[in-house]
Design an enzyme around this catalytic site. Structure first.
Site, short mmCIF file in Angstrom:
data_model
loop_
_atom_site.label_atom_id
_atom_site.label_comp_id
_atom_site.label_asym_id
_atom_site.label_seq_id
_atom_site.Cartn_x
_atom_site.Cartn_y
_atom_site.Cartn_z
N TYR A 100 63.30 26.83 17.46
CA TYR A 100 61.33 27.44 17.74
C TYR A 100 61.64 28.56 17.83
O TYR A 100 61.39 29.26 17.54
CB TYR A 100 60.84 26.15 18.62
CG TYR A 100 60.00 27.50 19.24
CD1 TYR A 100 58.99 27.09 18.65
CD2 TYR A 100 59.43 27.58 20.37
CE1 TYR A 100 57.48 27.37 18.37
CE2 TYR A 100 58.41 28.21 20.70
CZ TYR A 100 57.32 28.04 19.30
OH TYR A 100 56.07 28.82 19.96
N SER A 116 54.83 34.16 19.55
CA SER A 116 55.31 33.55 20.97
C SER A 116 56.44 34.68 21.61
O SER A 116 57.71 35.46 21.39
CB SER A 116 56.51 32.21 20.88
OG SER A 116 57.36 31.99 22.30
#
Length: 237
Positions: A146, A132
């Site tokens: 995250y 990501s």
């Protein structure tokens, strides 16, 4: 004859969104594709029926299950690790068990899958991990765990590239920005904020990520390894 005719591909996390687009891309290009799913049984069944790919239930939080599904896939030509989850909220308030599960799925599973795949891959094998852009940029609060899990993939890929290089195996990370999926829809509540940070003011499409994965898995990328490939409309610029 497709670009990947005769190739065997395993995609961890392939039932929805980006993963499903990657399944469709490799099937369209002639590959023999297996993909895993966990919480999306109906979506996995529909995708398997649509594409002819094989769906296999696998909990990516279970290390032994991850190793087993890779091992049973035989001499893979291409491994794509797309399975991942998000745990969001202020760090002081998050449940430790949830964070442990996040790290098992987002960090441990890619590591163990990559190592097991490399044991049985032929020379020229490809490993692609879907990370990501949040591994590089985190513009909002509540996403520390995250972001940490996605940053970890960068060091992992660089290190494994050194270990796998003598075997003729490449490993790369694809880092999407905002992509139009059910987890982050283009018409969702975060749209305006996200687009304000981007040069190309739209969500990307899963098929665009699949296209980057296909290039990295192909012969033109044989000299590309240990690298991060961002596809984010300049979200992280």
């Amino acid at each position: 004859m497709g670009a990947f005719t005769g190739k065997t591909v395993l995609i961890l996390g392939g039932s929805r969104g980006i993963g499903a687009a990657i399944v469709r891309r490799f099937v369209t290009d002639g590959a023999n594709v297996r993909f895993t799913y966990a919480g999306s049984k109906d979506a996995a069944k529909r995708l398997a029926q649509e594409t002819g790919a094989t769906a296999v239930f696998t909990d990516s939080a279970d290390r032994d299950a991850v190793i087993d599904v890779v091992r049973k896939s035989g001499a893979l030509d291409i491994l794509v690790v797309n399975a991942g989850i998000g745990v969001f909220g202020e760090a002081l308030e998050l449940n430790a068990d949830d964070i442990d599960r996040l790290f098992k799925i987002n960090i441990h599973a890619p590591y163990h899958a990559s190592v097991e795949a490399a044991r049985q891959m032929p020379e020229g094998g490809r490993i692609l991990i879907i990370g990501s852009v949040n591994g590089d940029r985190m513009p909002v609060a509540g996403m520390a765990a995250y972001a940490a899990s996605k940053s970890a993939l960068q060091g992992m890929a660089r290190g494994l590239a050194r270990d796998f290089g003598p075997r003729g195996i490449t490993i790369n990370v694809v880092q999407p920005g905002p992509i139009d999926t059910d987890a982050n829809p283009a018409n969702g509540p975060m749209r305006d904020m996200l687009h304000s940070l981007m040069a190309i003011k739209r969500h990307g499409q899963p098929e665009e990520v699949a296209g980057m994965v296909a290039w990295l898995a192909g012969p033109e990328a044989s000299f590309v390894t240990g690298a991060m490939h961002t596809i984010d409309g300049a979200f992280g610029a």
